[in-house]
Design a protein around this motif. Structure first.
Motif, PDB file in Angstrom:
ATOM      1  N   LYS A  43     -36.177  24.726  18.995  1.00  0.00           N
ATOM      2  CA  LYS A  43     -37.026  25.729  19.653  1.00  0.00           C
ATOM      3  C   LYS A  43     -36.477  25.938  21.055  1.00  0.00           C
ATOM      4  CE  LYS A  43     -40.568  26.911  16.973  1.00  0.00           C
ATOM      5  NZ  LYS A  43     -41.834  26.215  16.813  1.00  0.00           N
ATOM      6  N   ASP A  44     -36.214  27.182  21.414  1.00  0.00           N
ATOM      7  CA  ASP A  44     -35.655  27.431  22.738  1.00  0.00           C
ATOM      8  C   ASP A  44     -36.753  27.495  23.796  1.00  0.00           C
ATOM      9  OD1 ASP A  44     -36.759  29.982  22.806  1.00  0.00           O
ATOM     10  OD2 ASP A  44     -34.900  30.999  22.277  1.00  0.00           O
ATOM     11  N   ALA A  45     -36.363  27.784  25.028  1.00  0.00           N
ATOM     12  CA  ALA A  45     -37.311  27.746  26.145  1.00  0.00           C
ATOM     13  C   ALA A  45     -38.429  28.776  25.999  1.00  0.00           C
ATOM     14  CB  ALA A  45     -36.567  27.957  27.455  1.00  0.00           C
ATOM     15  N   SER A  46     -38.264  29.747  25.086  1.00  0.00           N
ATOM     16  CA  SER A  46     -39.353  30.706  24.875  1.00  0.00           C
ATOM     17  C   SER A  46     -40.021  30.454  23.521  1.00  0.00           C
ATOM     18  CB  SER A  46     -38.839  32.143  24.952  1.00  0.00           C
ATOM     19  OG  SER A  46     -37.986  32.383  23.856  1.00  0.00           O
ATOM     20  N   ASP A  47     -39.780  29.256  22.979  1.00  0.00           N
ATOM     21  CA  ASP A  47     -40.405  28.812  21.743  1.00  0.00           C
ATOM     22  C   ASP A  47     -39.917  29.557  20.501  1.00  0.00           C
ATOM     23  OD1 ASP A  47     -41.979  26.710  21.085  1.00  0.00           O
ATOM     24  OD2 ASP A  47     -43.741  27.955  20.635  1.00  0.00           O
ATOM     25  N   GLN A  48     -38.729  30.132  20.590  1.00  0.00           N
ATOM     26  CA  GLN A  48     -38.175  30.799  19.410  1.00  0.00           C
ATOM     27  C   GLN A  48     -37.056  29.950  18.825  1.00  0.00           C
ATOM     28  OE1 GLN A  48     -37.867  35.101  19.435  1.00  0.00           O
ATOM     29  NE2 GLN A  48     -38.061  35.023  21.643  1.00  0.00           N
ATOM     30  N   ARG A  49     -36.741  30.205  17.560  1.00  0.00           N
ATOM     31  CA  ARG A  49     -35.680  29.444  16.900  1.00  0.00           C
ATOM     32  C   ARG A  49     -34.317  29.854  17.452  1.00  0.00           C
ATOM     33  NH1 ARG A  49     -36.504  27.723  11.455  1.00  0.00           N
ATOM     34  NH2 ARG A  49     -34.481  28.589  10.901  1.00  0.00           N
TER      35      ARG A  49
ATOM     36  N   LEU B 167     -26.132  24.048  34.032  1.00  0.00           N
ATOM     37  CA  LEU B 167     -27.469  24.041  33.417  1.00  0.00           C
ATOM     38  C   LEU B 167     -27.604  22.806  32.525  1.00  0.00           C
ATOM     39  CD1 LEU B 167     -29.855  26.091  33.383  1.00  0.00           C
ATOM     40  CD2 LEU B 167     -28.918  27.003  31.269  1.00  0.00           C
ATOM     41  N   ARG B 168     -28.791  22.152  32.573  1.00  0.00           N
ATOM     42  CA  ARG B 168     -28.888  20.884  31.859  1.00  0.00           C
ATOM     43  C   ARG B 168     -29.947  20.830  30.768  1.00  0.00           C
ATOM     44  NH1 ARG B 168     -32.143  17.090  36.147  1.00  0.00           N
ATOM     45  NH2 ARG B 168     -32.060  18.617  37.788  1.00  0.00           N
ATOM     46  N   SER B 169     -30.772  21.874  30.611  1.00  0.00           N
ATOM     47  CA  SER B 169     -31.838  21.790  29.615  1.00  0.00           C
ATOM     48  C   SER B 169     -31.418  22.444  28.299  1.00  0.00           C
ATOM     49  CB  SER B 169     -33.094  22.484  30.175  1.00  0.00           C
ATOM     50  OG  SER B 169     -33.806  23.129  29.143  1.00  0.00           O
ATOM     51  N   LEU B 170     -31.455  21.685  27.197  1.00  0.00           N
ATOM     52  CA  LEU B 170     -31.025  22.248  25.904  1.00  0.00           C
ATOM     53  C   LEU B 170     -31.874  23.458  25.487  1.00  0.00           C
ATOM     54  CD1 LEU B 170     -29.893  19.473  23.373  1.00  0.00           C
ATOM     55  CD2 LEU B 170     -28.525  21.119  24.637  1.00  0.00           C
ATOM     56  N   PRO B 171     -33.224  23.418  25.633  1.00  0.00           N
ATOM     57  CA  PRO B 171     -33.989  24.617  25.260  1.00  0.00           C
ATOM     58  C   PRO B 171     -33.591  25.851  26.092  1.00  0.00           C
ATOM     59  CG  PRO B 171     -35.447  22.719  25.338  1.00  0.00           C
ATOM     60  CD  PRO B 171     -34.129  22.273  25.884  1.00  0.00           C
ATOM     61  N   GLN B 172     -33.260  25.645  27.361  1.00  0.00           N
ATOM     62  CA  GLN B 172     -32.814  26.791  28.171  1.00  0.00           C
ATOM     63  C   GLN B 172     -31.446  27.287  27.701  1.00  0.00           C
ATOM     64  OE1 GLN B 172     -33.036  25.605  32.314  1.00  0.00           O
ATOM     65  NE2 GLN B 172     -35.246  25.962  32.406  1.00  0.00           N
ATOM     66  N   ILE B 173     -30.564  26.341  27.413  1.00  0.00           N
ATOM     67  CA  ILE B 173     -29.235  26.727  26.913  1.00  0.00           C
ATOM     68  C   ILE B 173     -29.395  27.465  25.578  1.00  0.00           C
ATOM     69  CG2 ILE B 173     -27.047  25.808  26.013  1.00  0.00           C
ATOM     70  CD1 ILE B 173     -27.488  23.467  28.075  1.00  0.00           C
ATOM     71  N   ALA B 174     -30.304  26.947  24.736  1.00  0.00           N
ATOM     72  CA  ALA B 174     -30.531  27.589  23.429  1.00  0.00           C
ATOM     73  C   ALA B 174     -31.019  29.021  23.615  1.00  0.00           C
ATOM     74  CB  ALA B 174     -31.542  26.778  22.616  1.00  0.00           C
ATOM     75  N   LEU B 175     -31.822  29.241  24.635  1.00  0.00           N
ATOM     76  CA  LEU B 175     -32.304  30.610  24.870  1.00  0.00           C
ATOM     77  C   LEU B 175     -31.127  31.523  25.257  1.00  0.00           C
ATOM     78  CD1 LEU B 175     -35.585  31.738  26.402  1.00  0.00           C
ATOM     79  CD2 LEU B 175     -33.508  32.817  27.214  1.00  0.00           C
TER      80      LEU B 175
END
Ligand code: PTT
Ligand code: SF4
Length: 602
Positions: free
Chosen positions: A296-302, A319-327
């Motif tokens: 789940k990315d930083a906006s709660d999407q896959r 940048l160090r946050s995986l959900p942010q990187i995923a976004l």
């Protein structure tokens, strides 16, 4: 020859002409498929043209192993004259479209010309038609994929571009299945320049093989072997992210625009963190070791994550946050932008800002700024415009020595491996046939586990061996190389598969020769298209030679230019190229490329 659909489908988007031509047996014998077919077509038909003009051709090319019921066969090469580099460009995408193309009766799809209005191409076996795409134009790749799936069925093969390709961003890719991306050197822009939003393929036939029973038996054994491998369990947990921690430990993680090789926050984002966040898995068809990890990315999407994407959109931009990187990764997929070039361009801008070379403030690790930049790059607006042709052009625009840290080779941005302390991998980037991609020779793991800091001839030999297997065989056969690379799936299987499919027994020596023919033709293509092309194009950026690492256990390490130069000379010698890196007449003639030697040498 068995194992081929036997035809290429040629579609002229300017005239609407559709033709189906037999692929000559000599082409199959000499070039095998995939990248081999693509470079032969480009050499014969795409000469001295602007890559974004209607004269360029976009080639979707498969090989005899593609679409067969065997490990990793859902792959396809996308090639063209690159608008990013000006030379030969290709990528390899995992997609249902590769299987459908072969089942529809074609090994290759060649797109030429330019449609007057946005359209998409629908290929249903022998029926080929253009469909109006005005309502799809401007939609991101996820939205457009949903619409096309609804219209043509969920299992159709869909190749699509996002707004990045429509707006001719030079590192836009072709996308498929919401997460597969292919064609780093701007294949999406070539598609956009043709006003072509998508290609939808539905094939219902079968591929005529030499011995289906044997193939079935070998393929079953292959799938079982993969599952039984010792490294399979860890691979399934982390996929390509398994190298993240290793890269940091060995000072080769791309950090702050490749300035450093270690990232102080690496523990917050490595493969073990990914394991905790993992919610699902995705991948290419025909694969039992699927590598796409969904979180789940930083906006709660896959969103899907791979090592290259995390390296380039993470440490490389601070940048160090995986959900942010995923976004950011999901945005890149939606816009249809290559994550590697994207991360490099953002890192370049952050460094330019830090050095005061641009008025805008974009700090390291600024997540909001990175999101804004992706949109600007996708639209080719504002600060995004500066880098939408890649870091080479951006550094030429801002000058002031910025070319020293514009992290590309031949115009293609470097993938996620810092090489201050990896001379072999640096040479691999330097000599990759499409610009700085890791795909042709990922020699870094072997290098680090052997004599890491040496600049030996043995290293150059190893590098060429990798190029022959990865860039020669896997790209022309055309199948995924990861079963062999990542879980040590037996390479001996591939000649067995080829024999069961085509009826021809080929040794590795035969396959290497095909690979060498392909490499030499690609090299000749660069030379023909860019007359000033030569030795100076085979060097990584000055940063790795001039600025030693300042952190980690490799502190003080940098590349030695003289020794690199010596390795490059050995490389040319072993390949049969002259001192300027151009194939000699003898080498070309020996590979049956006499016409080519006449054209570039005389
Ligand atoms: C490949 C390059 C890679 S290589 C990665 S992650 W890697 C990046 N993925 C991107 C992405 O995702 N989204 C996006 N918008 N841009 C991206 N750019 C980057 O593209 C890919 C896999 C991977 S994941 C690798 S290593 C292997 N590559 C293979 C290859 O090149 N040849 C081959 N015969 N087999 C391969 N198997 C593996 O395929 P390019 P894919 Mg790719 C989200 O496209 O141009 O070759 O660049 O195709 O279907 O996504 O599979 O750690
Ligand atoms: Fe696709 Fe990954 Fe499987 Fe290769 S290992 S076929 S890239 S899902």
């Amino acid at each position: 020859m068995k194992g081929y659909a036997g035809k290429w489908l040629r579609v002229d988007l300017s005239t609407g002409k559709i033709s189906k031509e037999e692929i000559p047996d000599s082409m199959k014998r000499d070039f095998l498929g995939g990248r081999g077919f693509a470079v032969k077509l480009l050499w014969d038909e795409v000469k001295h043209i602007d890559p974004l003009s209607e004269k360029n051709k976009l080639i979707f090319s498969t090989g005899p192993l593609t679409g067969q019921a065997l490990p990793g066969s859902g792959k396809m090469v996308i090639a063209s004259k690159s608008p990013l580099t000006g030379g030969y460009g290709d990528g390899n995408i995992g997609t249902m479209a590769s299987i459908h193309l072969r089942k529809a009766g074609y090994d290759v799809l060649v797109l030429e010309g330019k449609s007057e209005k946005p359209c998409y191409l629908l290929v249903e076996d022998e029926n080929v038609k253009f469909v109006d795409a005005s309502e799809l134009w401007g939609k991101n790749t996820f939205e457009a994929q949903d619409i096309l799936e609804k219209r043509h069925g969920r299992n159709s093969g869909i190749l699509i571009i996002g707004p990045g390709g429509e707006n001719l961003v030079r590192f836009s890719t072709v996308m498929s299945q919401k997460g597969r991306a292919g064609g780093r050197p701007g294949m999406g822009a070539v598609m956009g320049s043709k006003n072509l939003k998508a290609v939808v393929i539905k094939g219902t036939g079968s591929i005529p093989n030499f011995d289906d029973e044997k193939l079935k038996e070998f393929a079953k054994k292959g799938y079982e072997e993969i599952k039984g491998k010792e490294s399979y369990e860890f691979w399934m947990r982390q996929g390509t992210m398994q190298v993240f921690e290793w890269c940091n430990e060995n000072s080769c993680l791309p950090t702050y625009n490749f300035k450093e090789g270690v990232f102080e926050f690496s523990k917050e984002m490595d493969g073990y963190v990914l394991e905790k966040l993992h919610i699902d898995r995705k991948g290419c068809p025909m694969c039992n070791m699927q590598c796409g990890h969904i979180i789940k990315d930083a906006s709660d999407q896959r969103a899907e994550l791979d090592y290259e994407n995390v390296g380039m959109l993470g440490p490389n931009i601070g940048l160090r946050s995986l959900p942010q990187i995923a976004l950011l990764n999901r945005m890149a997929d939606e816009w249809g932008l290559d994550t590697i070039s994207l991360g490099s361009c953002i890192g370049f801008l952050m460094e330019a800002s830090e050095r005061g070379l641009i008025p805008e403030k974009v700090g390291w690790g600024d997540f909001e700024a990175a999101q804004r930049l992706i949109i600007d790059i996708g639209k080719g607006e504002g600060l995004g415009k500066l880098v939408s042709h890649g870091t080479r052009t951006a550094s030429e625009t801002i000058g002031k020595g910025s070319h020293r840290w514009a992290m590309h080779v031949k115009g293609l941005e470097i993938s996620a491996y810092n090489c201050h302390g990896c001379p072999g991998m640096a040479l691999s980037f330097g000599t990759s046939p499409i610009g700085a991609s890791h795909k042709d020779a990922w020699v870094i793991a072997w290098e680090i586990s052997t004599d890491r800091f040496s600049y030996s001839k043995e290293k150059v030999e190893k590098l060429i061996e990798f190029q022959r297997i990865r860039g020669g065989f896997f790209e022309s056969a055309t199948v995924c190389r990861l079963p062999w690379v990542e879980v040590s799936f037996g390479i001996h299987w591939y000649p067995e598969y080829l024999e069961a499919i085509t009826g021809n027994r080929m040794s590795w020596e035969d396959l290497y020769k095909i690979g060498d023919r392909i490499y030499n033709l690609i090299r000749a293509y660069w030379k023909r298209e860019i007359p000033q092309f030569g030795r100076t194009w085979d060097y990584p950026p000055d940063r790795w030679f001039e600025e030693p690492l300042s952190q980690g256990k490799m502190k003080g390490v940098k590349l030695d230019r003289e020794k690199y130069d010596q390795m490059l000379s050995w490389y040319y010698e072993l390949r049969g190229w002259d001192k300027n890196g151009i194939p000699t007449k003898e080498t070309l003639d020996d590979l049956g490329l006499k016409e080519v030697s006449k054209e570039i040498i005389g």
